[in-house]
Design an enzyme around this catalytic site. Structure first.
Site, PDB file in Angstrom:
ATOM      1  N   ASP A 262    -130.873  -1.827 -14.474  1.00 51.53           N
ATOM      2  CA  ASP A 262    -131.976  -2.280 -13.643  1.00 51.53           C
ATOM      3  C   ASP A 262    -133.246  -2.277 -14.508  1.00 51.53           C
ATOM      4  O   ASP A 262    -133.258  -1.809 -15.652  1.00 51.53           O
ATOM      5  CB  ASP A 262    -132.122  -1.402 -12.379  1.00 51.53           C
ATOM      6  CG  ASP A 262    -132.811  -2.174 -11.247  1.00 51.53           C
ATOM      7  OD1 ASP A 262    -133.491  -3.180 -11.544  1.00 51.53           O
ATOM      8  OD2 ASP A 262    -132.686  -1.769 -10.080  1.00 51.53           O
TER       9      ASP A 262
HETATM   10  C1  NOJ Z   1    -135.477  -4.014  -9.651  1.00 52.39           C
HETATM   11  C2  NOJ Z   1    -134.537  -3.996  -8.497  1.00 52.39           C
HETATM   12  O1  NOJ Z   1    -134.123  -2.677  -8.221  1.00 52.39           O
HETATM   13  C3  NOJ Z   1    -133.308  -4.861  -8.661  1.00 52.39           C
HETATM   14  O2  NOJ Z   1    -132.661  -4.953  -7.427  1.00 52.39           O
HETATM   15  C4  NOJ Z   1    -133.666  -6.229  -9.181  1.00 52.39           C
HETATM   16  O3  NOJ Z   1    -132.517  -7.024  -9.306  1.00 52.39           O
HETATM   17  C5  NOJ Z   1    -134.408  -6.097 -10.489  1.00 52.39           C
HETATM   18  N1  NOJ Z   1    -135.624  -5.312 -10.297  1.00 52.39           N
HETATM   19  C6  NOJ Z   1    -134.779  -7.452 -11.088  1.00 52.39           C
HETATM   20  O4  NOJ Z   1    -135.760  -8.059 -10.359  1.00 52.39           O
END
Ligand code: NOJ
Length: 721
Positions: A262
């Site tokens: 993430d």
């Molecule tokens: C953080 C989020 O937790 C995740 O769900 C997302 O896909 C990513 N950022 C990318 O935007």
């Protein structure tokens, strides 16, 4: 493309670039897409950034093509970029938030919506979506419950697999297929105290039994990628969690797709206190099994040193790079780096009538009629209607995280009603704002007057889209004092009032449920929300959604869910506050929630009868048929979601009081009845036993079939090996 040959010609820097994902802002300075999370300095040069293998957060085919052209021109081996984006509940044409989609209990509809979203995204240049989100959610305080299909592992698994099929089509072979990335592995939906990014502490039993099956269903469906979660599980952030990534995901489940971290999650392990330095973070993540690092560059910066010190191996790096190159190859990017990106098709497909019709139907089927004293459906012959409340004319109803979705494209309830009733006089006022904690009601007297004068009132209350989603946890789940006072006064002025609730999570609406004649939750309904609400309110559509997540009676009950374990000291009547001590009670609230999982009314009444089992004893290898007759006693054609639950009465570990094992969505004309037949086998009775096996144990079971988790017919059978 000969991927092995390409790999053998790449420098270490090029390989590490493939394992680094950067925001489009690094490639195109005027990029308009949202940046989520801290985009602090990555300590890399502009030249380094050009080696990156994939991009996130960009909007549109034009941007995509420009970025792709410049990347290919400047990369030593002209390797195309993979473009990834959070396409969560639609791309430009937005359907309800996943929590609402959960209430449809409809795999076909979910698959169709995902396919439509994938198509709109593909023509805008997206290759991978960071969806579906399979986090099991049982605590409405957590803002991200809106991204999940709810609290039940069985429902989530079936709908998650449907999302994957919708996006990926037949092995990514179709022009508009995009790869899916299931997230957030694992148990991100159970943060302590419901606060986003907080620690998750649970037994391995609970993890394997309830929290992992949803992700597993997507892996079994062939999902291409998986994203570890930000949180710790058992003290170790998922990004570096060997039990999760290496043992369970790779070895037990045989997943060989890409693991992408993430956003900035590698470096957050320093803040967690697991890694002392960014270099340690890279080592920990790579050794746990991560391939791509999202929005930080520790792999790029430190892998060479780690190799020299013998802390990681070249084989590890090559394996990860191969996974990335293979996906690019399978998606045909080496031959056609734009893939489906096409400005003309964007103009034709985005918000086209076919897509609007689909999301309108999704919004109708996702809505849940929580209460109806008989005021709904309203007659279409009404002369004067008042649409009141902060969401009456609010266009910000597409929901949190709607990617390329725009508020301006959304149909409000006010326009939906005006369009449906062209001859009626439709008056409106917001009364008050939707701000959290709002106490002022500037237009109260006017709202009351409009309510008095109207034949019927549609009262649009709830929480705004930005009050849910990532980072937006809430400690209290009630409507603001202003919205509640507006409700009291308006309902007092006109008893022919229906509340339309806009919400990204179950809210605490206990008082509202007492005073409002009818409540319809439309969640965050998306582009066609206002039309869907109008059609439901005036009977052009019949509500059929069932709750995918429990509505608590009070905040203090969270986390709350229907499939809890039994306690040794249950209360006698969980619906009432009891004066008796030494039982599992609250002194100031009932144990039961306000609305249970699976609850949802229709304009019809459906009766359930004749629950029959084909045998009293189910033997291993055989089947048990469970049949029930469902009759539509109402005046309208309607859909009913028939739910089957089981309970293992005695087992080597305490089992939940009931668990969903199957469901069927049927359509019945007025007066029509149908037999619904489910089939149970040993597989449906398996669980993680005290000895750690996944098996069914000999003994007695209860099977329950009904219209919600607390409205069921019951029968018993025995399982024998
Ligand atoms: C953080 C989020 O937790 C995740 O769900 C997302 O896909 C990513 N950022 C990318 O935007």
């Amino acid at each position: 493309m000969d991927i092995q040959k390409l790999l053998s010609e790449m420098t270490l820097e090029e390989k590490l670039g493939q394992l680094t994902q950067l925001n489009a802002i690094f490639f195109k300075k005027d990029n308009t897409a949202d940046i989520t999370g801290p985009a602090s300095k990555l300590h890399i040069t502009e030249q380094d950034a050009l080696l990156s293998g994939s991009v996130l957060n960009f909007i549109g085919a034009k941007d995509m093509k420009e970025i792709q052209d410049s990347a290919i021109a400047q990369q030593p081996h002209h390797i195309p970029l993979l473009f990834m984006q959070d396409v969560i509940h639609g791309y430009r044409t937005i359907y309800p938030i996943p929590l609402g989609m959960g209430c449809t209990f409809d795999e076909e509809l979910v698959e169709d919506c995902a396919r439509m979203a994938g198509k709109e995204a593909a023509v805008s240049g997206v290759h991978v979506t960071f969806s579906p989100m399979l986090d099991l959610v049982r605590d409405a305080r957590w803002g991200r419950v809106m991204e999940s299909t709810g609290e039940d592992p069985h429902l989530n698994g079936r709908l998650g697999a449907a999302f994957v099929r919708g996006y990926q089509g037949d092995d990514l072979k179709g022009k508009y297929d995009i790869a899916a990335c299931v997230k957030h592995f694992a148990a991100y939906g159970a943060p302590e105290a419901g606060r986003d990014y907080n620690a998750v502490e649970m037994s391995e039993h609970a993890l394997r039994e309830y929290y992992l099956p949803g992700y597993r269903a997507c892996v079994d469906e062939g999902v291409e990628m998986i994203m570890p979660s930000f949180n710790t599980v058992g003290g170790v952030p998922s990004t570096a969690n060997k039990l999760l990534l290496d043992q369970i995901l790779r070895r037990e489940w045989g997943f060989d797709g890409i693991v992408i971290s993430d956003y900035n999650a590698y470096r957050e392990m320093v803040k967690h206190g697991l890694a002392e330095t960014d270099k340690d973070a890279a080592e920990l993540a790579m050794n746990a099994g991560c391939d791509i690092e999202m929005m930080s560059a520790t792999t790029y910066l430190y892998a060479k040193q780690l190799l020299d010190e013998g802390k990681i191996t070249m084989e590890q790096i090559d394996r990860a790079v191969l996974r990335v190159l293979e996906l690019k190859d399978r998606m045909g990017l080496f031959e056609n780096p734009y893939r489906a990106a096409n400005e003309k098709e964007e103009a034709e497909l985005h918000l086209c009538e076919e897509h609007r019709a689909l999301v309108r139907r999704a919004a109708e089927e996702a809505s849940v009629l929580l209460k109806n004293d008989g005021v709904l459906p309203f007659s279409k012959d009404l002369k004067k209607v008042a649409v009141i409340g902060p969401f009456a004319a609010e266009k910000g109803i597409k929901g949190f995280w709607a990617c390329a979705g725009r508020d301006e494209d959304c149909v409000t309830v006010l326009s939906g009603v005006r369009q449906l009733l062209p001859d009626a006089e439709v008056a409106t006022t917001p009364g008050c704002s939707w701000e959290l904690g709002e106490t002022e009601i500037p237009d109260l007297e006017n709202a009351v007057e409009l309510a008095c004068e109207a034949d019927a009132v549609i009262l649009c209350l709830g929480e705004y889209q930005k009050h849910t989603g990532e980072g937006n946890s809430r400690a209290t789940l009630t409507l603001s004092p202003a919205q509640m006072e507006l409700a009291r006064r308006v309902i007092d002025a006109n008893k022919n009032t229906a509340v339309v609730l806009f919400n990204g999570r179950p809210l605490v609406i206990t008082e509202l449920a007492e005073i409002a004649p009818a409540i319809l939750t439309v969640w965050q309904p998306g582009t066609e929300g206002g039309n869907a609400a109008a059609r439901l309110l005036f009977g052009d559509a019949n509500p059929c959604g069932k709750l995918s997540m429990t509505f608590p009676y009070t905040d203090g009950q969270c986390p709350i869910y229907y499939s809890h374990n039994s306690t040794g000291r249950p209360v006698k009547n969980p619906k009432e506050i009891t004066q008796n001590g030494y039982c599992s009670r609250y002194m100031d609230a009932p144990v039961d929630p306000l609305y249970v999982f699976g609850h949802g009314l229709s304009y019809n009444t459906y009766t359930y009868d004749n629950l029959t089992l084909s045998t009293d004893v189910l033997h291993a290898g055989e089947e048990l048929e469970v049949a029930v007759t469902v009759k539509n006693e109402g005046k309208y054609t309607g859909k009913e979601i028939v739910q089957l639950y089981i309970r293992d009465k005695f087992a080597s570990v305490v089992r939940p009081v009931k668990e969903l094992r199957d469901f069927a969505k049927i359509e019945l004309d007025a007066g029509e009845s149908a037999a619904v037949i489910f089939t149970l086998t040993e597989e449906d009775l398996k669980f993680h036993t005290a000895s750690g096996a996944f098996a069914a144990e000999t003994g007695d079971f209860e099977v329950m079939v009904g219209s919600s988790s607390d409205d069921v017919l019951k029968a018993t059978f025995r399982f024998e090996k």
